[in-house]
Design a protein around this motif. Structure first.
Motif, mmCIF file in Angstrom:
data_model
loop_
_atom_site.group_PDB
_atom_site.id
_atom_site.type_symbol
_atom_site.label_atom_id
_atom_site.label_comp_id
_atom_site.label_asym_id
_atom_site.label_seq_id
_atom_site.Cartn_x
_atom_site.Cartn_y
_atom_site.Cartn_z
ATOM 1 N N ALA A 1 0.992 9.514 -0.590
ATOM 2 C CA ALA A 1 1.115 9.546 0.927
ATOM 3 C C ALA A 1 -0.212 10.063 1.284
ATOM 4 O O ALA A 1 -1.086 10.480 0.508
ATOM 5 C CB ALA A 1 1.921 10.551 1.203
ATOM 6 N N PRO A 2 -0.875 9.683 2.123
ATOM 7 C CA PRO A 2 -2.231 9.702 2.960
ATOM 8 C C PRO A 2 -2.165 11.250 3.561
ATOM 9 O O PRO A 2 -0.959 11.588 3.771
ATOM 10 C CB PRO A 2 -2.124 8.612 3.908
ATOM 11 N N ARG B 1 -4.585 3.057 1.400
ATOM 12 C CA ARG B 1 -3.663 3.234 0.132
ATOM 13 C C ARG B 1 -4.172 2.111 -1.016
ATOM 14 O O ARG B 1 -3.885 2.188 -2.146
ATOM 15 C CB ARG B 1 -2.085 3.198 0.488
ATOM 16 N N MET C 1 -2.436 3.788 5.835
ATOM 17 C CA MET C 1 -1.597 2.987 5.395
ATOM 18 C C MET C 1 -2.670 2.098 4.543
ATOM 19 O O MET C 1 -2.563 1.753 3.449
ATOM 20 C CB MET C 1 -0.869 2.344 6.016
ATOM 21 N N MET D 1 0.744 -1.148 -0.010
ATOM 22 C CA MET D 1 -0.059 -0.039 -0.141
ATOM 23 C C MET D 1 0.784 1.307 -0.120
ATOM 24 O O MET D 1 0.519 2.252 -0.519
ATOM 25 C CB MET D 1 -0.912 0.145 1.231
ATOM 26 N N ALA D 2 1.987 1.174 0.615
ATOM 27 C CA ALA D 2 3.086 2.537 0.758
ATOM 28 C C ALA D 2 3.555 2.646 -0.678
ATOM 29 O O ALA D 2 3.726 3.914 -1.101
ATOM 30 C CB ALA D 2 3.788 2.069 1.887
ATOM 31 N N THR E 1 2.069 1.767 -3.775
ATOM 32 C CA THR E 1 1.183 1.759 -4.889
ATOM 33 C C THR E 1 0.482 3.098 -4.796
ATOM 34 O O THR E 1 -0.235 3.106 -5.809
ATOM 35 C CB THR E 1 0.434 0.569 -4.839
ATOM 36 N N SER E 2 0.550 3.941 -3.908
ATOM 37 C CA SER E 2 -0.547 5.055 -3.724
ATOM 38 C C SER E 2 0.490 6.123 -3.325
ATOM 39 O O SER E 2 1.321 6.016 -2.631
ATOM 40 C CB SER E 2 -1.531 4.855 -2.809
#
Length: 94
Positions: free
Chosen positions: A24-25, A38, A35, A18-19, A21-22
């Motif tokens: 930053a939140p 994402r 996390m 998740m970190a 592929t997307s």
């Protein structure tokens, strides 16, 4: 033992996938949901089981260096070291 190892790999894998592929939140993310969000592949604000499992599977595949369908301790160690190399190190104030 294998089930425990798989669970550990999948949990770590999901967060790493998740970190990677997307973007930053928004602030306040991290362990409070950023996390996991994402993994929201379709952007609907909801992470389905399928989206979470897809993110975990993708990370598992990245860690499985020899593509044999198993993740060894050496592969986990190498992936962890590679991840650490990608992150800026926190330097405490001196």
């Amino acid at each position: 033992m294998r089930k425990v190892m798989l669970a550990v790999v999948l949990c770590g894998a999901a967060s790493q996938a998740m970190a990677q592929t997307s973007p930053a939140p928004p602030s306040g993310g991290g362990m409070r949901g950023g996390m996991l969000m994402r993994a929201d592949a379709n952007g609907d604000g909801i992470v389905s089981r399928a989206e979470a499992m897809a993110a975990a599977a993708a990370q598992f595949d990245r860690v499985d260096a020899d593509r044999d369908g198993n993740v060894t301790r050496d592969e986990m160690r190498a992936a962890r070291e590679a991840m650490r190399g990608d992150r800026p190190r926190h330097q405490p104030d001196q």
